[in-house]
Design a protein around this motif. Structure first.
Motif, mmCIF file in Angstrom:
data_model
loop_
_atom_site.group_PDB
_atom_site.id
_atom_site.type_symbol
_atom_site.label_atom_id
_atom_site.label_comp_id
_atom_site.label_asym_id
_atom_site.label_seq_id
_atom_site.Cartn_x
_atom_site.Cartn_y
_atom_site.Cartn_z
ATOM 1 N N LYS A 151 0.833 -1.191 0.000
ATOM 2 C CA LYS A 151 0.000 0.000 0.000
ATOM 3 C C LYS A 151 0.875 1.252 0.000
ATOM 4 N N GLY A 152 2.053 1.102 0.610
ATOM 5 C CA GLY A 152 2.980 2.232 0.696
ATOM 6 C C GLY A 152 3.397 2.757 -0.662
ATOM 7 N N GLN A 153 3.456 1.875 -1.658
ATOM 8 C CA GLN A 153 3.828 2.311 -3.005
ATOM 9 C C GLN A 153 2.785 3.278 -3.552
ATOM 10 N N ALA A 176 3.243 7.321 -4.268
ATOM 11 C CA ALA A 176 2.879 7.932 -5.546
ATOM 12 C C ALA A 176 1.862 9.050 -5.331
ATOM 13 N N GLN A 214 -2.136 7.540 -13.057
ATOM 14 C CA GLN A 214 -0.678 7.718 -13.116
ATOM 15 C C GLN A 214 0.030 6.753 -12.171
ATOM 16 N N TYR A 242 2.609 4.139 -13.798
ATOM 17 C CA TYR A 242 4.055 4.325 -13.647
ATOM 18 C C TYR A 242 4.653 3.624 -12.442
ATOM 19 N N VAL A 243 3.801 3.299 -11.448
ATOM 20 C CA VAL A 243 4.356 2.733 -10.219
ATOM 21 C C VAL A 243 3.879 1.296 -9.990
ATOM 22 N N PRO A 280 4.140 -1.476 -13.495
ATOM 23 C CA PRO A 280 5.486 -1.978 -13.821
ATOM 24 C C PRO A 280 5.997 -2.981 -12.793
ATOM 25 N N GLN A 281 5.688 -2.744 -11.532
ATOM 26 C CA GLN A 281 6.130 -3.700 -10.514
ATOM 27 C C GLN A 281 5.331 -4.994 -10.595
ATOM 28 N N LYS A 309 6.558 -7.351 -13.459
ATOM 29 C CA LYS A 309 7.747 -8.093 -13.071
ATOM 30 C C LYS A 309 7.369 -9.257 -12.156
ATOM 31 N N VAL A 366 16.246 -11.333 -7.008
ATOM 32 C CA VAL A 366 17.363 -10.385 -6.918
ATOM 33 C C VAL A 366 16.841 -8.965 -6.773
ATOM 34 N N SER A 367 15.866 -8.598 -7.630
ATOM 35 C CA SER A 367 15.436 -7.205 -7.625
ATOM 36 C C SER A 367 14.629 -6.873 -6.377
ATOM 37 N N GLU A 368 13.981 -7.874 -5.786
ATOM 38 C CA GLU A 368 13.158 -7.570 -4.626
ATOM 39 C C GLU A 368 13.893 -7.760 -3.308
ATOM 40 N N HIS A 369 14.903 -8.628 -3.313
ATOM 41 C CA HIS A 369 15.575 -8.878 -2.051
ATOM 42 C C HIS A 369 17.056 -8.537 -2.121
#
Lengths: 244, 457
Positions: B315-317, B321, B330, B334-335, B338-339, B342, B414-417
């Motif tokens: 929720k923080g994301q 934003a 938006q 954009y936030v 995309p996440q 992945k 890798v990208s998350e941790h």
């Protein structure tokens, strides 16, 4: 023009039947650094989050300069541009680099050109001491570095006021100092700041005013010297006694 | 079928006879309606020629010479033994009477002497097996010369006649057929096939002949998916947002759709689309229907994958934003999205693999994809090899994708941790991973959403 940057009048907030804020009045003038103290559950974070309407106030009014935030007709996104907020859990966008994080809202919200956003991002990241980490992804940064990117991200929007919500609480002790140094530098540069924190040292050194909140109301406020060295309220005495 | 063609041949013969009689100018005492058929489509192999004709009124046949085109090989014809290559019967209604014949072979010529003669007004069928046709396909003539004895004259007159109107055609054997025949003559292949498990599942001749037959089915299945999956992604995304809508009816519609589609077998959905719609009077192109069924089915699964993916973003994301002044679209564009992409990419790839494998179900409604093509060959040959061949065709697509899933998952970690790729245990054994995925009851779900009440189809 209002003399206050932030003007909170009789703010009430319920979560269901639980009344978290029971009538808060707080006025902040330009350049002030207001540190809000209080035990957990006292409503200090909720009050901060009401200022940019991440929480919907149940009652009362909040003004940002001359704009009434609590007016349903107000475009809240235009108000939020002018209020920078830094969170306890950083909330960096993990899919973007440090610079990408700082550039995104400049580009999409302020519609700045790419080169302009890029320039501002570099300035702000250097300001928080991360000139060499601009192309790193959040996962490659320490907690303290991530929090400083978050500050740079908020600053890049040229906010009129900055809200700090327990920004050092999730950090390892040795990383806290870097973040606090950035905040001190900001305060020295004249930024208007509302800071919820448990860092008493920071409050004593940097705050122009200390506000003590408990049970959803402001119990006591004054200069750091007044509140720390000569508290009038029983609850404040009790709280400070436990802390120090 | 046999009976129908026999009846039609008789009718044809009778009609021709009548025509000739009424015309009056017909040459007397001829064979009526001679016709030849082959049991093979391609040349260059032993072939059975079936000759059928009706003998004229008052005319019996005592001898008959067939002349095959140059380049045909009659040397494989056997005249003795339990199953001689050549036989002749007369057909009267459903009764067939064998005719005793004496056969001589010389070059491309096959001479038959009937004893006794084939009676007048009877249908004669001569079967000539083991005639090796020339490799080159085309239309060839089959000349027949015969001796007619007529009882209408006295004394019995014998007339010599020829007929060179008969034509037959076949095609040049394909590369695969040629290869298959070459394998027929290979000693190693013969030994290989003599071991039952090998000959039944890995028969080299059938491997080479089934590849060109099933490959079009493979392309068809891939083409369906190429259209269906992008449609399903768009549909799934729309459904996911509908499912998260603040407007209850919108949420109910999406929820109902997702639950009905995920709660019923794809097999049933295929039958409803192909048979139900047809009975209801809708006539839609079969491939369009197939794409639609796949897209409808997959969109429901993808909707849940996307919803779980979007809701798994903290929720923080969204708050971060929002605090920067971004509006809902938006922040999504954009936030959050995309996440999400992945995060759902591995699960989406698994869904793609499952959807591709599910195309096999369309064999049940006769769509000529891989499974259908293989079933046909198996039905014709009684050999399981084509199933093994199509298994390979499925695996060509699925195993690389299974490896992609593994790599995506590692990259995501890798990208998350912030773990470097070398910290990841190396994934091994694509084939066994494939098995693991196909048995995964939580197919199509983001890991965060798996709980006991999530049942898989």
């Amino acid at each position: 023009m209002s003399q206050y940057i932030v003007d909170i009048q009789g703010l009430h907030k319920y979560f269901g039947k639980l009344e978290v804020l029971k009538g808060v009045d707080l006025q902040v003038t330009k350049g002030e650094v207001v540190v809000i103290l209080g035990p957990s559950g006292s409503g200090k974070s909720t009050m901060l989050r009401c200022i940019n309407k991440l929480e919907q106030p149940t009652g009362g009014k909040i003004f940002l300069e001359d704009i009434e935030i609590t007016d349903p007709k107000t475009n809240i996104n235009r108000v939020r541009e002018q209020i920078g907020m830094v969170f306890q859990s950083f909330n960096l966008f993990p899919h973007l680099t440090a610079k990408g994080n700082v550039m995104l809202a400049q580009r999409k919200v302020l519609k700045r050109s790419k080169s302009e956003a890029d320039r501002v991002a570099e300035v702000q990241l250097k300001r928080v001491g991360l000139g060499d980490k601009m192309d790193n992804f959040p996962a490659q940064l320490s907690g303290g570095q991530q929090q400083r990117v978050a500050i740079a991200r908020a600053l890049a929007m040229d906010p009129h006021v900055m809200l700090f919500d327990e920004v050092t609480s999730a950090l390892d002790p040795e990383l806290v100092r870097g973040v606090l140094d950035v905040m001190k530098e900001l305060a020295a540069a004249g930024m208007t700041m509302l800071v919820v924190t448990h860092e008493m040292g920071f409050a004593r050194d940097v705050a122009s005013r200390v506000v003590f909140m408990d049970e959803g109301v402001i119990q006591e406020q004054g200069t750091p010297q007044q509140v720390f060295d000569n508290p009038q309220n029983e609850r404040t005495k009790d709280f400070l006694g436990h802390i120090t | 079928m046999d009976r129908v063609s026999r009846v039609s041949r008789l009718l044809l013969g009778a009609a021709l006879a009548a025509t000739l009689l009424f015309a009056g100018a017909a040459p007397a005492f001829a064979l009526v309606g001679p016709k030849v058929t082959l049991d093979q489509e391609a040349g260059g192999q032993p072939t059975r020629f079936t000759f059928v004709a009706v003998t004229d009124k008052d005319a019996s046949i005592s001898e008959m010479d067939f002349t095959f085109p140059a380049g045909f090989d009659l040397s494989q014809i056997t005249l003795d033994g339990a199953q001689p290559s050549i036989d002749a019967v007369t057909l009267e209604g459903l009764v067939r009477t064998p005719v005793t014949i004496k056969v001589t072979v010389s070059g491309e010529k096959l001479a038959l002497r009937f004893s006794p003669s084939v009676a007048a007004s009877s249908t004669l069928r001569v079967q000539m097996r083991d005639v090796v046709t020339a490799n080159q396909g085309g239309t060839y003539p089959l000349k027949v010369a015969y001796s007619v004895e007529t009882s209408a004259a006295d004394p019995v007159a014998v007339q010599q006649r020829t007929d060179d109107t008969m034509r037959f055609s076949y095609r040049t054997p394909t590369l695969a057929e040629t290869a298959s025949r070459a394998l027929d003559n290979n000693a190693f292949v013969t030994n290989w096939n003599s071991i039952k498990a090998l000959g039944m599942f890995f028969k080299p001749q059938l491997i080479v002949t089934s590849i060109p037959l099933v490959i079009t089915g493979w392309f068809l299945a891939l083409a369906w998916i190429a259209f269906a999956f992008p449609i399903a992604i768009v549909g799934g995304l729309g459904l996911a947002f509908m499912r998260m809508s603040k407007v209850p009816p919108v949420r109910w519609i999406a929820g109902g759709y997702i639950n009905v589609i995920r709660g019923t077998p794809l097999f049933l959905q295929i039958f409803v689309a192909f048979i139900g719609l047809r009975i209801a009077g809708f006539r839609v192109d079969d491939n369009v229907t197939a794409v639609a069924v796949l897209a409808i089915n997959s969109s429901a699964y993808l909707a849940e994958i996307f919803r779980a993916g979007i809701q798994s973003i903290s929720k923080g994301q969204f708050e971060a934003a929002s605090s920067l002044g971004m509006n809902y679209p938006q922040a999504m564009q954009y936030v959050i999205i995309p996440q999400t992409v992945k995060r759902v990419l591995p699960t989406m790839t698994s869904e793609f693999i499952l959807l591709f494998k599910d195309t096999a179900l369309f064999a049940s409604v006769g769509r000529p994809e891989l499974m259908f093509a293989a079933q046909n060959i198996v039905a014709n040959t009684g050999n399981m090899t084509p199933f093994v061949v199509i298994a390979v065709f499925y695996l060509i697509i699925t195993i690389p994708l299974i490896n992609v899933v593994g790599r995506l998952e590692a990259k995501l970690a890798v990208s998350e941790h912030g773990q470097s790729p070398t910290d990841q245990p190396k994934r091994k054994g694509g084939f066994f991973r494939a098995l693991a995925i196909s048995n995964d009851p939580y197919r199509g779900m983001a890991p965060e959403t798996i709980s006991d009440d999530n049942e898989r189809r």
